[in-house]
Design a protein around this motif. Sequence first.
Motif, PDB file in Angstrom:
ATOM      1  N   GLN A 269      67.664   3.964  54.912  1.00  0.00           N
ATOM      2  CA  GLN A 269      67.313   3.814  53.502  1.00  0.00           C
ATOM      3  C   GLN A 269      67.682   2.421  53.001  1.00  0.00           C
ATOM      4  O   GLN A 269      66.938   1.802  52.241  1.00  0.00           O
ATOM      5  N   GLU A 270      68.837   1.916  53.459  1.00  0.00           N
ATOM      6  CA  GLU A 270      69.255   0.573  53.054  1.00  0.00           C
ATOM      7  C   GLU A 270      68.288  -0.482  53.595  1.00  0.00           C
ATOM      8  O   GLU A 270      68.007  -1.473  52.908  1.00  0.00           O
ATOM      9  N   LEU A 271      67.761  -0.274  54.801  1.00  0.00           N
ATOM     10  CA  LEU A 271      66.836  -1.250  55.387  1.00  0.00           C
ATOM     11  C   LEU A 271      65.584  -1.381  54.540  1.00  0.00           C
ATOM     12  O   LEU A 271      65.089  -2.489  54.311  1.00  0.00           O
ATOM     13  N   PHE A 272      65.052  -0.250  54.060  1.00  0.00           N
ATOM     14  CA  PHE A 272      63.816  -0.289  53.286  1.00  0.00           C
ATOM     15  C   PHE A 272      64.049  -0.754  51.845  1.00  0.00           C
ATOM     16  O   PHE A 272      63.094  -0.987  51.110  1.00  0.00           O
ATOM     17  N   MET A 273      65.313  -0.885  51.446  1.00  0.00           N
ATOM     18  CA  MET A 273      65.622  -1.416  50.117  1.00  0.00           C
ATOM     19  C   MET A 273      66.081  -2.867  50.176  1.00  0.00           C
ATOM     20  O   MET A 273      66.383  -3.473  49.139  1.00  0.00           O
ATOM     21  N   ALA A 274      66.139  -3.433  51.394  1.00  0.00           N
ATOM     22  CA  ALA A 274      66.602  -4.817  51.556  1.00  0.00           C
ATOM     23  C   ALA A 274      65.609  -5.795  50.931  1.00  0.00           C
ATOM     24  O   ALA A 274      64.420  -5.499  50.782  1.00  0.00           O
ATOM     25  N   GLU A 275      66.107  -6.984  50.578  1.00  0.00           N
ATOM     26  CA  GLU A 275      65.228  -8.003  49.991  1.00  0.00           C
ATOM     27  C   GLU A 275      64.168  -8.437  50.982  1.00  0.00           C
ATOM     28  O   GLU A 275      63.012  -8.664  50.626  1.00  0.00           O
ATOM     29  N   ASN A 276      64.554  -8.552  52.257  1.00  0.00           N
ATOM     30  CA  ASN A 276      63.612  -8.877  53.329  1.00  0.00           C
ATOM     31  C   ASN A 276      63.622  -7.717  54.318  1.00  0.00           C
ATOM     32  O   ASN A 276      64.465  -7.650  55.203  1.00  0.00           O
ATOM     33  N   VAL A 277      62.719  -6.785  54.111  1.00  0.00           N
ATOM     34  CA  VAL A 277      62.722  -5.545  54.892  1.00  0.00           C
ATOM     35  C   VAL A 277      62.497  -5.829  56.372  1.00  0.00           C
ATOM     36  O   VAL A 277      63.198  -5.284  57.242  1.00  0.00           O
ATOM     37  N   ILE A 278      61.523  -6.652  56.688  1.00  0.00           N
ATOM     38  CA  ILE A 278      61.209  -6.912  58.097  1.00  0.00           C
ATOM     39  C   ILE A 278      62.387  -7.564  58.804  1.00  0.00           C
ATOM     40  O   ILE A 278      62.724  -7.195  59.948  1.00  0.00           O
ATOM     41  N   ALA A 279      63.057  -8.516  58.147  1.00  0.00           N
ATOM     42  CA  ALA A 279      64.229  -9.156  58.753  1.00  0.00           C
ATOM     43  C   ALA A 279      65.329  -8.122  58.998  1.00  0.00           C
ATOM     44  O   ALA A 279      65.980  -8.141  60.054  1.00  0.00           O
ATOM     45  N   ALA A 280      65.526  -7.206  58.027  1.00  0.00           N
ATOM     46  CA  ALA A 280      66.560  -6.172  58.181  1.00  0.00           C
ATOM     47  C   ALA A 280      66.224  -5.239  59.336  1.00  0.00           C
ATOM     48  O   ALA A 280      67.106  -4.847  60.124  1.00  0.00           O
TER      49      ALA A 280
END
Length: 608
Positions: A269-280
Motif C-alpha cells: 500500500q505504501e508503494l502505491f502511495m509513493a511520490e514515484n510509484v515506479i521507483a518504489a
Amino acid sequence: METGKSNFSAGLQRLVAFIIDKVVIILFYFVSFLLLKGVFYPMFVCGTGIYFALTMVILVIPSLYFILMWRFFGASVGMFALKLRIVEYKTGHKPSLLTSLKRIVVFYLSFFSFLVGYLWLLWDSRRQNWADKLSGTLILCLNESPSEASQKDIKAWQTGKILFYITILIFIILNVFWQYEQQLLPEAEMAIRDYSPEDNPRANGFYELYSFSSADSIDTFEAGFEEVTRVNDANIEFYKSFGFLGPKYKVETGSLKQPDMIEGLEILQELFMAENVIAAIRTNSEMIQQNMQRYDYLEERYNRIPNYEYINNPVFQDFFVNITSFMPLILFHRLYCADIVLKYVNGDRQNAVARLEKNMAVSRVIVQQADNMLLKLVGNVLYRVSLSTCEELINYEETIDPLLTESVLNYSPLSAKEISFRKAFMGEYDLAVAPYVRNLHSPRGFLDLKVDREDVQKANPLLVKANQMLNYRIQRFENLSELSELPVQDFYRKFGTIENVPIHWINYINNPIGLIMSLTSDNQGYLNHLPLPHDNQIHQNMLKAAAAIKANKISEKDIPGFLEENKANWGNFYTGEALNWDAATKELSFTGPLQEQKADERILKLKL
C-alpha cells in the motif's frame, strides 16, 4: 397539617425523596447484575427476554419496592431520608396493600395527564396529588397529623376527577395506537433473502473468495463451503437452545474464522502511495518477485474470479461478514499490480498489458456481482488500484507503447450493473432483518435459515415496530438504488438533493424508538458511496485521453481543443463537458459530487 412550609417546597421535598428511591433501586440492579449476570445475560439475546427484563426493571420491581415499603414501613427509603411518612387519612395508619396498589397505579396513570396529576399538590391545601386523592393517602412530615380537606379542595377535586377520567381515556386511546402496526410492504417482504442450502453452490464465487488465501493443497470451494455450512449449522443449534427468556443452555454461536493472511505484503500500500510509484516498486522488486513465486498458487484462483456465475453471501445475516474476510484478496491484487509494473518496465510489455486487462476484469466482476455493500466497495477499490497501475504505465516514458494505447482505448465502459448499487443495498437491507426480529422478539423462527413474514409480524412490541422500521429501510434503499441507476448527468444533478422517506405520523406514537433507530442508522456514508463507480469510469476516460494525447503526440497548446473534440468519448460524464486541462501542472482532472472531499482523487498527472 404543618402550615410553615409552602406547597412548592413540600413538592420539591417529595421529588428529592423520589430521586433517592430511584438511586436505591438502581444500586440494587447494579449489585444484582454483578452477582447474577450469568442469569440475566441470556435475557438480552432475544426480544422476549429483553422486554421481560425491561418490564421487571422499569415497572414491576419499582412497583413492588414502593408498595411493600409503604405497606410495612409507612415510608420509602427516600421518604425516611427526608423525614416523611405516608398514611391513610381516614385512619392515620400505614396504607394497606390494596391502598398501596391503588396509589402506584394512579401514580403511573398520572404520567398521561401531561403531569397535571403530579402537580396537583401545588394548589391543594393538604398537598395531595392524584395518587394521594384516589388512594386516600397523605404524605406528612414526622410531626404532622392528618387534617380534613377544605371546601376549596373538595370543589377543585370535582374538576380533578373529570381530568382523571380524561387521562384514562387518553391512556386507552394511546394503547390502541401502541398496539397498531402498519403492515410489512410487499417490496420489503420480497427483499428478504432465503439462506437455505443452494441447488448449485459451486456456481457461487463467495466460497472461493472467502477461502482465497487457503494453503496450496486446499480446495478453496470445499474449504469455503465447509466453513459457511459449519457457521450456519452452529447458529441453528444456537437458535434451537432458545426459550422465552433467551438461551436455555449454552451453545456457541457460529462465526466465520478469519482467513489465512498473506504475510509480507503490508508494504505494498505504501508503494502505491509513493511520490514515484515506479521507483518504489523497482526498489522493492526482489520482494515482489519472491512473493509472486511464494504465492503463485493464488494466481490461478485469482484468474478464476471472472468465471464466477454469481457472488452471493450465503452466511445467514444474523451474523456479519467483515472486511478482514477479503483482506487477502486486496493484498494479492496489489501484489499482482506491482508485478505488472515490473514486467512492463523490464520489457515484457505484451505480457504486462495482457495481465493488466485480466486484473481489471477481476475487479469489474466483483463490482458487478457483489450482493452486499462491503464486497461492492472492495471491488471498486480494486478497480481503482488497477486504473492507478495503468496510469503509471502510461506515464513511464515520454512516448507510449502502441500495445498499451490499443488496450487502454478498448477498455469498455462500466455496465449498468457495475454502476448500480441495488444489489448492495438489498444486502444492507437484509443485514437488518434477522437482528431486528431477534432483538425485538426471538430467533426461534430462524431454524430454516429464513426470516418469514410471520417472524417479522411477531417482532412488533410496544413503541418499536419491526414492520415499520423495515418499511422505512426498504424505501430509503429503493430511493438510493434509483439514484444510483440514473443517467450520470441526472445523477450528478440530483445528488445531495435526494428526498427523505416520508415518515407517517403514526410512527411518532407507536414506533418512537424504532423511528430513532431508523433515522440514526440512515448513514450519510451510503449516499457518499454512490459516486465511486462513476468516478472510476471518468478516471478511465482520463486514461484514454492521456493515452490518445501521447500516442497522437498532441502538443500542449492543442490539448484543450483535442479534449473538447473527444468529450463524447472520454469527457467528464457528470457534466457532459470536456475534461479539465491545467497547462501549468500538466494535469487532467474533472469535477463531480463531493468535490471538496474527492478533488485530489480526480487528478491525473500527464508526463509529456
